[in-house]
Scaffold this motif. Structure first.
Motif, PDB file in Angstrom:
ATOM      1  N   LYS A  46     -19.986 -39.454 -15.061  1.00 55.99           N
ATOM      2  CA  LYS A  46     -19.432 -40.665 -14.291  1.00 55.99           C
ATOM      3  C   LYS A  46     -18.005 -40.818 -14.859  1.00 55.99           C
ATOM      4  N   VAL A  47     -17.753 -40.481 -15.849  1.00 59.02           N
ATOM      5  CA  VAL A  47     -16.379 -40.779 -16.425  1.00 59.02           C
ATOM      6  C   VAL A  47     -15.329 -39.583 -15.702  1.00 59.02           C
ATOM      7  N   GLU A  48     -15.996 -38.467 -15.980  1.00 60.14           N
ATOM      8  CA  GLU A  48     -15.240 -37.341 -15.495  1.00 60.14           C
ATOM      9  C   GLU A  48     -14.844 -37.140 -13.788  1.00 60.14           C
ATOM     10  N   GLU A  49     -15.951 -37.917 -13.112  1.00 58.46           N
ATOM     11  CA  GLU A  49     -15.859 -37.837 -11.861  1.00 58.46           C
ATOM     12  C   GLU A  49     -14.618 -38.959 -11.401  1.00 58.46           C
ATOM     13  N   ASN A  50     -14.756 -40.039 -12.192  1.00 64.46           N
ATOM     14  CA  ASN A  50     -13.934 -41.119 -11.860  1.00 64.46           C
ATOM     15  C   ASN A  50     -12.263 -40.496 -12.328  1.00 64.46           C
ATOM     16  N   VAL A  51     -12.190 -39.969 -13.278  1.00 74.99           N
ATOM     17  CA  VAL A  51     -10.786 -39.427 -13.719  1.00 74.99           C
ATOM     18  C   VAL A  51     -10.317 -38.421 -12.750  1.00 74.99           C
ATOM     19  N   GLN A  52     -11.290 -37.508 -12.313  1.00 69.62           N
ATOM     20  CA  GLN A  52     -10.805 -36.411 -11.426  1.00 69.62           C
ATOM     21  C   GLN A  52     -10.296 -37.191 -10.066  1.00 69.62           C
ATOM     22  N   ASN A  53     -11.351 -37.983  -9.684  1.00 65.48           N
ATOM     23  CA  ASN A  53     -10.529 -38.874  -8.453  1.00 65.48           C
ATOM     24  C   ASN A  53      -9.521 -39.511  -8.370  1.00 65.48           C
ATOM     25  N   HIS A  54      -9.162 -40.214  -9.651  1.00 66.18           N
ATOM     26  CA  HIS A  54      -7.770 -41.082  -9.704  1.00 66.18           C
ATOM     27  C   HIS A  54      -6.815 -40.049  -9.749  1.00 66.18           C
TER      28      HIS A  54
ATOM     29  N   ASN B 194       6.494 -27.274 -16.732  1.00 63.55           N
ATOM     30  CA  ASN B 194       7.616 -27.966 -16.343  1.00 63.55           C
ATOM     31  C   ASN B 194       7.309 -29.410 -16.091  1.00 63.55           C
ATOM     32  N   ASP B 195       5.798 -29.714 -15.882  1.00 66.97           N
ATOM     33  CA  ASP B 195       5.339 -31.041 -15.755  1.00 66.97           C
ATOM     34  C   ASP B 195       4.911 -31.693 -16.758  1.00 66.97           C
ATOM     35  N   PRO B 196       5.099 -33.003 -17.104  1.00 66.26           N
ATOM     36  CA  PRO B 196       4.757 -33.493 -18.113  1.00 66.26           C
ATOM     37  C   PRO B 196       3.112 -33.691 -18.243  1.00 66.26           C
ATOM     38  N   ASP B 197       2.656 -33.931 -19.548  1.00 68.14           N
ATOM     39  CA  ASP B 197       1.054 -34.486 -19.546  1.00 68.14           C
ATOM     40  C   ASP B 197       0.910 -35.909 -18.809  1.00 68.14           C
ATOM     41  N   THR B 198      -0.418 -36.214 -18.728  1.00 70.21           N
ATOM     42  CA  THR B 198      -0.602 -37.345 -18.091  1.00 70.21           C
ATOM     43  C   THR B 198      -1.759 -38.112 -18.964  1.00 70.21           C
ATOM     44  N   TRP B 199      -1.306 -39.229 -19.155  1.00 69.94           N
ATOM     45  CA  TRP B 199      -2.586 -40.304 -19.802  1.00 69.94           C
ATOM     46  C   TRP B 199      -2.975 -41.009 -18.887  1.00 69.94           C
ATOM     47  N   LEU B 200      -4.484 -41.377 -18.931  1.00 75.31           N
ATOM     48  CA  LEU B 200      -5.163 -42.380 -17.793  1.00 75.31           C
ATOM     49  C   LEU B 200      -6.128 -43.090 -18.661  1.00 75.31           C
ATOM     50  N   VAL B 201      -6.155 -44.171 -18.162  1.00 75.83           N
ATOM     51  CA  VAL B 201      -7.221 -45.331 -18.789  1.00 75.83           C
ATOM     52  C   VAL B 201      -7.970 -45.618 -17.494  1.00 75.83           C
ATOM     53  N   CYS B 202      -9.335 -45.334 -17.425  1.00 75.31           N
ATOM     54  CA  CYS B 202     -10.259 -45.527 -16.298  1.00 75.31           C
ATOM     55  C   CYS B 202     -11.008 -46.798 -16.613  1.00 75.31           C
TER      56      CYS B 202
END
Length: 601
Positions: free
Chosen positions: A373-381, A498-506
């Motif tokens: 479920k965490v992975e699904e929410n991360v991918q959706n965001h 060329n793109d930066p990494d992304t940090w995410l809190v869900c």
């Protein structure tokens, strides 16, 4: 509700055949105050009194309050099928049963106790009147007849005596009327028979003694010269076994009692006429003063932002309109802002040292039961939250303050506002890792989050995922909210160099057995994401990268279901006011905490 029989009443008013009261006890929810709301209480109905205790086990410590039912007013609620209100003068109890059937049982029991408690019912009047003997009533013919009735008796008691005398008199009149009818029938038959016999005798006399004339048609002369009655009078005792003399004496005593009691009533009414008139005048004056006070109180309540009673709480049937609701919420938020400013200026922050795991630890999905479920929410965001504002999403720009922009889409479901919010912001001198770390770390949550009353970690799932329960400060007249959610922090590696990494809190709502919903708070549902990317501008020459060379781009999205009813205008106004303040407050805190410290990429 539990019931048990118990006799009530004094020896003077109740006979052994009188109906017994039934004591009632059970659990009802009672409105306590704006903080604790509805609380279960043990309520007992006994001896014309409604009392409540904190619980059934604490009855021995005494009741916490009681109401006398003789002057109590019961009002079932207009919209809430389980609620009824009890009021005596200015004291009001707001009570709720577990279902409409139990509410009806409580109301009927209270009404029954209330009806049987006071003097003046038909049964009590007859019982009181039957205690007065006819012997005392017969003495009413004497000069001291009035003194035979106690002077302390009220007019109502005298009327009860009159009612008893009336019943006795009616029975005596019926008895005497039967006697008189019987006498009339006997006399009629005797007269008719006597007439016929006289006619026959006259005819015989005319034939035997034609020259003899009878001077007394009703008597015959016997041999010794005395007269003899042809038809002796009928004996009253022989007719239906009625004692006419006894009935006449009783009739006389009853009428004498009526006349004496009636005289006493007239005397009481004449004496009290003046006092009653004065009392009426005083009551009219009091009523006028109360009406004036009521009008002034209503006007004052309209001016105030605080209302009393649960009817002014948040809900579709709230007695407070949208404008007043909005004013009350605004006033409460302003007070909280002032308190927050004072605390911020006086508070000395205690540095908290929270361990920061290596970046690779945040890149793993995890193996706990919520991992999928965490992975699904991360991918959706990552798919939808980073999209531009164009297209068919109907995002509306509602706030623009410097680098910050706040967008909103108006969505309602069953009258509940579910407006998704999206904010973009740029903050210098911090990295995306630092912003997400402080947003996720529960050890520093209370340092920057001012809307939380308390919180605790229900379960730690992994190094980068926890389940948190928190209650938010109540803003009257809105109900208090609580949230149970899973918070996960992730590092999303870029697929393009060329793109930066992304940090995410869900953060998204979940269910847990250790934090079930309660009646005290309304459970809200959330799906929130803090998405950060770090942009680095090359330093001049061979200088090392400093905080002046970094910029954090923040995208914050929030989908909140408040869980209860509140005016749409109020929810949208609060969101428009609080979200920008939240982002400014949080980013300022991150800048303060990271100033002078090594950069954490």
């Amino acid at each position: 509700m539990s019931e048990k029989s118990s006799s009530s009443g004094s020896d003077e008013d109740v006979d052994p055949e009188a109906a017994q009261h039934v004591d009632v006890g059970g659990v009802l929810s009672k409105w306590t105050n704006y903080i604790h709301g509805w609380q279960d209480r043990w309520v007992v109905l006994k001896n014309n009194t409604l009392s409540y205790y904190k619980s059934e086990d604490e009855r021995e410590y005494g009741c916490r309050g009681s109401l006398c039912l003789s002057k109590a007013f019961i009002a079932p609620h207009e919209f809430d099928e389980c609620r009824f209100d009890m009021s005596v003068n200015d004291s009001v109890w707001y009570l709720r049963a577990e279902d409409p059937e139990h509410r009806l049982q409580w109301i009927e029991s209270i009404e029954l106790h209330k009806a049987e408690s006071g003097y003046g019912s038909e049964s009590s009047l007859r019982r009181h009147g039957s205690m007065l003997s006819l012997t005392s009533a017969a003495s009413a013919l004497s000069a001291t007849s009035t003194s035979s009735f106690k002077k302390g008796h009220r007019l109502r008691e005298k009327l009860a005596e009159m009612e008893t005398f009336r019943d006795i008199l009616c029975r005596q009149v019926d008895t005497l009327q039967k006697y008189f009818d019987s006498c009339a029938d006997v006399v009629s038959k005797d007269e008719f028979q006597r007439d016929r016999e006289e006619e026959e005798e006259e005819e015989e006399d005319e034939e035997d003694f034609p020259n003899t004339t009878r001077t007394d048609g009703e008597c015959n002369h016997n041999n010794n010269g005395s007269k003899e009655k042809l038809f002796p009078p009928a004996s009253p005792k022989g007719m239906n076994g009625i004692d006419f003399k006894g009935e006449a004496i009783t009739f006389k005593a009853t009428t004498a009692g009526i006349l004496s009691t009636l005289s006493h009533c007239i005397e009481l009414m004449m004496k009290r006429e003046d006092s009653w008139q004065k009392r009426v005048d005083r009551e009219l004056e009091k009523r006028k003063r109360v009406e004036d006070a009521y009008k002034s109180a209503v006007n004052e309540l309209k001016k105030k932002s605080h209302y009393g009673g649960p009817d002014y709480e948040e809900g579709p049937n709230s007695l407070i309109n949208e404008e007043e609701f909005f004013d009350a919420v605004e006033a409460a938020l302003d007070r909280q802002d002032k308190i927050e400013e004072q605390c911020h200026s006086e508070k000395v922050r205690i540095p908290r040292l929270s361990p920061v795991p290596p970046g690779d630890a945040y890149s793993t999905i995890g193996t706990h039961r919520y991992a999928v479920k965490v992975e699904e929410n991360v991918q959706n965001h990552m798919t939808y939250s980073l999209q531009d504002m164009g297209g068919d999403a109907n995002w509306q720009l509602v706030i623009e303050e410097g680098e910050m922009k706040v967008y909103r889409r108006e969505v309602e479901e069953n009258g509940i506002v579910l407006d998704p919010l999206k904010a973009t912001h740029s903050v210098k001198g911090v990295t995306g890792h630092e912003v997400c770390h402080y947003f996720w770390d529960t050890a520093v949550r209370m340092d920057w989050e001012t809307t939380i009353e308390n919180f605790n970690v229900v379960e730690t799932l992994s190094d980068n995922a926890v389940i948190v329960y928190q209650t938010h400060k109540r803003v009257w007249p809105a109900s208090q909210r609580d949230v149970l959610y899973l918070s996960a922090i992730r590092k999303i590696l870029s697929t393009n160099e060329n793109d930066p990494d992304t940090w995410l809190v869900c953060n998204f709502s979940v269910d847990h057995n250790d934090a079930q919903p309660t009646n005290r708070c309304v459970r809200a549902k959330i799906n929130v994401a803090m998405i950060c990317q770090t942009l680095v501008s090359p330093p001049e020459g061979d200088k090392e990268i400093s905080r002046d060379n970094i910029l954090c781009k923040i995208t914050y999205v929030a989908n909140v279901n408040p869980g209860g009813w509140a005016p749409a205008s109020v929810l949208r106004a609060v969101a428009k006011r609080e979200y920008p303040k939240f982002l400014k407050r949080f980013t300022s805190y991150v800048q303060e905490k990271t100033a002078g410290k090594p950069i954490l990429f």
